[in-house]
Motif scaffolding. Structure first.
Motif, short mmCIF file in Angstrom:
data_model
loop_
_atom_site.label_atom_id
_atom_site.label_comp_id
_atom_site.label_asym_id
_atom_site.label_seq_id
_atom_site.Cartn_x
_atom_site.Cartn_y
_atom_site.Cartn_z
N ARG A 6 93.41 186.68 41.84
CA ARG A 6 92.85 188.02 42.11
C ARG A 6 92.42 188.13 43.57
NH1 ARG A 6 89.14 190.43 37.30
NH2 ARG A 6 90.61 192.11 36.97
N GLY A 7 92.61 189.31 44.13
CA GLY A 7 92.23 189.54 45.53
C GLY A 7 93.38 189.28 46.50
N PHE A 8 94.42 188.63 46.00
CA PHE A 8 95.59 188.38 46.85
C PHE A 8 96.59 189.51 46.69
CE2 PHE A 8 93.66 184.37 47.05
CZ PHE A 8 94.26 183.60 48.02
N ARG A 9 97.36 189.73 47.75
CA ARG A 9 98.45 190.69 47.67
C ARG A 9 99.77 189.98 47.87
NH1 ARG A 9 98.10 194.74 52.03
NH2 ARG A 9 100.23 195.17 51.35
N VAL A 10 100.84 190.59 47.31
CA VAL A 10 102.18 190.04 47.50
C VAL A 10 103.03 191.11 48.17
CG1 VAL A 10 104.25 189.17 46.37
CG2 VAL A 10 102.00 188.52 45.50
N ASP A 35 93.26 186.46 34.67
CA ASP A 35 93.17 185.33 35.60
C ASP A 35 93.95 185.55 36.90
OD1 ASP A 35 95.52 185.47 34.25
OD2 ASP A 35 95.77 183.29 34.05
N GLY A 36 94.36 186.77 37.16
CA GLY A 36 95.10 186.97 38.40
C GLY A 36 95.70 188.35 38.50
N ALA A 37 96.65 188.49 39.41
CA ALA A 37 97.33 189.77 39.61
C ALA A 37 98.83 189.51 39.68
CB ALA A 37 96.86 190.40 40.91
N VAL A 38 99.61 190.48 39.19
CA VAL A 38 101.07 190.31 39.18
C VAL A 38 101.69 191.47 39.95
CG1 VAL A 38 103.14 190.13 37.77
CG2 VAL A 38 101.00 189.13 36.96
N PHE A 39 102.51 191.13 40.94
CA PHE A 39 103.20 192.13 41.75
C PHE A 39 104.69 192.07 41.43
CE2 PHE A 39 99.97 193.48 44.85
CZ PHE A 39 98.97 192.57 44.57
N HIS A 40 105.26 193.24 41.19
CA HIS A 40 106.68 193.32 40.83
C HIS A 40 107.40 194.18 41.88
CE1 HIS A 40 109.89 194.41 37.52
NE2 HIS A 40 110.41 193.96 38.64
N TRP A 41 108.28 193.55 42.63
CA TRP A 41 109.06 194.24 43.67
C TRP A 41 110.53 194.28 43.27
CZ3 TRP A 41 107.12 196.19 48.36
CH2 TRP A 41 105.79 195.88 48.66
N ARG A 42 111.21 195.33 43.71
CA ARG A 42 112.64 195.43 43.41
C ARG A 42 113.39 195.98 44.62
NH1 ARG A 42 116.15 195.99 38.72
NH2 ARG A 42 118.08 196.85 39.54
N GLU A 43 114.52 195.32 44.95
CA GLU A 43 115.37 195.77 46.06
C GLU A 43 116.78 195.99 45.53
OE1 GLU A 43 114.96 196.52 49.51
OE2 GLU A 43 116.94 197.22 48.91
N ASP A 44 117.26 197.22 45.64
CA ASP A 44 118.59 197.53 45.10
C ASP A 44 119.72 197.29 46.09
OD1 ASP A 44 117.74 198.23 42.51
OD2 ASP A 44 117.04 200.18 43.26
N THR A 45 119.41 197.27 47.39
CA THR A 45 120.46 197.01 48.38
C THR A 45 120.89 195.55 48.29
OG1 THR A 45 119.39 198.57 49.88
CG2 THR A 45 121.02 197.08 50.84
#
Ligand SMILES: [Zn+2]
Length: 656
Positions: A162-166, A180-190
């Motif tokens: 927690r408190g961290f960024r992705v 217990d934390g944070a989940v970042f979901h990124w998507r790149e279509d190119t």
């Protein structure tokens, strides 16, 4: 037998590298990881959606270095895989067509993914994890076909405390807090190469700007807030200019630039998520010290930002098909830095900057080795990321622009980027795009520039025949050709100033020795060889005192005036002082003033010191640096006084 004076680029362990065979095309990769900052490790999975190229082989091989692989499934069914710490062999039983391979693994990578944390010596260090995979280190943190020629869309799902960024490539699909934390979901279509897939995890603040609807995010540790816009503030203008120069709109929906702790490069052009070093935050008031390329290559934030931004087109949108063609990425990014300088700071500054780059290339050439830009024989792919690829490559693009003319050259770049969009390209592809728009046959130019080593070393002698009213230039190419360095075929401008008018002749050079005769109305006051500095070259051209003095006073080209000032200094004659003093005071371009001051220092006489004292202390930091250097040549109380003043009170650290 002539022996080459250059050391070979080859080492005993060098070998010719060709792209590995491709067993499949990757359509998509989804990487799901938990990051453990204590153990400096990751665990999770990578799912590759692949389309086998040769059906019916029954298995595929995937690059994976030193991963701890726990299981592997194909279309959801467990399979027995084989793994030797370098290649993962996955059986593809049953049907043909698109398959989904999921690999579960953990890793404590020694390359590709890096962790930073405070320690006793550096309590200020940030807790971060960041990736740097170019050229072939992605395989240390996720399984893939780790070669630039395999491009796919990607997803990155990363769990952090927690408190961290992705920060990663593409758009942020979701961001959720868990117990217990944070989940970042990124998507790149190119579609993009494995080395351009990245993530950064840490505590970052953010400033956002915008250009043409594209959000520009600058991510930084809060302690750097005051300096952020000095680092990144020109980004909107840079993107705008790059769009014009490439004839191609910025091709992604956002652009992240993130500075990380202890980055192992200056910057890395991860797809729309550039990672940059913390070392380039300029302090307040130092902008002039950090003019692009001024103090040191890459010490300027602006040129670094422009370089990585340029890669979003050259490198990311179109990628070199193999490392021996790395100049497609790097020479273009380097040249676009200079083209941005040309637009934002003028042609004189751009030519000065190109020259500063060439000096570095010459140093590599003289002290290390000489090789052609396109070269397959190396030990590691890193080896071709040198000044030959970056600096000489940029100079070859500049020559190509000269040969083609601006209109065709810039249409050619747009054509190339359009034709190879989201794909890979090699040196021939570039040549063909440039030929298609210009109608020129460029095979010979490409061969001499990219496939052969070296550069021309000209010796020029000039004579005037007053009876015939002709100027004769004898041009020799004196470079050592025993190592494959050619005699160059190049256009070249010869310029004369006659009766106040500038007369320009574009001639073709192409033999080891040639005599060029020009009919003129009267004896020229200035004689110049390539005064606009289009050619990568070394030049020995001895001129009379009068010609140099006129050149300093009359030439339209700042670089030519700088050269005249430097040459006048080398005469070590008091006769040069009035011209140099006048240039130190009145000259428009800062480098000419700086060269004139240094030349006065070089002359070193009492009269030269008197001239320096009369010129006084320049207001520009970069010119004051030249004055400091010049004054260092005098053992005189007045010079000493000014230097002590600089040491004690100048606001530029370089002057101090
Ligand atoms: Zn680069």
């Amino acid at each position: 037998m002539a022996t080459s004076s250059h050391r070979s680029f080859r080492l005993p362990e060098s070998k010719a590298h060709y792209a590995p065979a491709r067993e499949f095309r990757t359509l998509h990769r989804k990487i799901e990881l938990s990051v453990d900052f204590q153990k400096k490790s990751i665990s999770g999975s990578c799912t590759l959606v692949v389309e086998p190229i040769r059906q019916g082989r029954g298995e595929v091989h995937i690059d994976a270095r030193e991963l701890d692989v726990s299981s592997c499934t194909v279309d959801g069914a467990k399979v027995d895989f084989e793994y030797d710490d370098a290649l993962l062999t996955v059986p593809l039983p049953g049907k043909s067509g698109v398959r989904s391979i999921k690999v579960e693994y953990s890793a404590t990578p020694k390359e590709g993914l890096y962790f930073t944390a405070p320690d006793a010596e550096h309590p200020e260090k940030e807790v971060q994890a960041w990736t740097h995979s170019e050229p072939e280190s992605a395989r240390f943190w996720f399984p893939c076909h780790d070669h630039p020629s395999d491009k796919s869309s990607s997803e990155m799902v990363v769990r952090v405390p927690r408190g961290f960024r992705v920060i990663s490539n593409g758009r942020l699909v979701s961001e959720r807090e868990e117990a217990d934390g944070a989940v970042f979901h990124w998507r790149e279509d190119t579609p993009h190469s494995s080395y351009l897939t990245s993530f950064i995890a840490g505590k970052f603040s953010q400033i956002t700007q915008e250009v043409h609807g594209v959000k520009l995010h600058y991510n930084f540790p809060e302690s750097k807030r005051a300096d952020v816009l000095r680092y990144f503030g020109e980004t909107p203008r840079i993107i705008e200019v790059l769009e014009e120069l490439t004839g191609t709109k910025y091709p992604y929906e956002k652009y992240d630039q993130t500075t990380v702790q202890d980055f192992i490069a200056g910057g890395e052009e991860n797809l729309n998520a550039t990672t940059l070093s913390m070392n380039y935050y300029p302090e307040a008031g130092t902008e002039e010290d950090f003019q692009p390329m001024y103090s040191n290559p890459f010490s300027s934030a602006v040129s670094l930002v422009a370089h990585e931004a340029a890669h979003q087109w050259y490198g990311d949108w179109v990628t070199c098909s193999d490392w021996c063609h790395a100049w497609i990425n790097e020479a273009w990014a380097t040249y676009l830095e200079s083209l941005y300088t040309e637009r934002s700071r003028g042609a004189d500054q751009m030519r000065w900057e190109m020259r500063a780059r060439e000096v570095e290339y010459f140093e590599e050439d003289e002290t290390q080795y000489r090789r052609p830009i396109v070269d397959r024989e190396y030990v590691w792919p890193h080896d071709v990321f040198d000044h030959t690829t970056y600096r000489k490559g940029a100079s070859m693009l500049h020559e190509l622009r000269y040969l083609m003319g601006d209109e065709a050259f810039f249409r050619g770049t747009a054509e190339f980027l359009n034709k190879h969009a989201k794909a890979c390209a090699d040196t021939d592809d570039m040549r063909k795009a440039m030929e298609a728009v210009s109608g020129l046959q460029l095979e010979e130019f490409f061969e001499q520039s990219f496939l052969k080593p070296g550069y021309p070393e000209f010796r020029v002698e000039y004579a005037w025949d007053d009876a015939a009213k002709t100027a004769t230039l004898r041009v020799k190419q004196e470079q050592d050709t025993s190592d494959g360095t050619p005699i160059f075929k190049l256009p070249c401008d010869i310029v004369f100033y006659v009766g106040g008018a500038r007369k320009q002749f574009r001639i073709m050079l192409g033999s080891a020795e040639q005599s060029l005769v020009f009919s003129l109305d009267a004896k020229p006051s200035v004689v110049e060889f390539d005064p606009e500095r289009w050619l990568l070259k070394k030049l020995k051209f001895e001129k009379t005192f009068d010609l140099l003095e006129n050149q300093l006073a009359q030439s339209q080209d700042a670089w030519s005036r700088s050269e005249a000032a430097t040459a006048l200094g080398k005469t070590v004659s008091d006769r040069a002082i009035p011209a140099l003093k006048s240039a130190s005071k009145k000259e428009q371009f800062w480098d000419v003033r700086a060269c004139a001051l240094r030349a006065l220092g070089e002359i070193g006489s009492d009269a030269a010191l008197a001239a320096l004292l009369e010129v006084g202390v320049p207001s520009e930091r970069r010119v004051r640096r030249a004055l400091a250097k010049a004054l260092g040549n005098f053992k005189d109380e007045r010079a000493r006084k000014i230097l002590i003043g600089f040491l004690e009170g100048d606001d530029s650290p370089y002057v101090r």
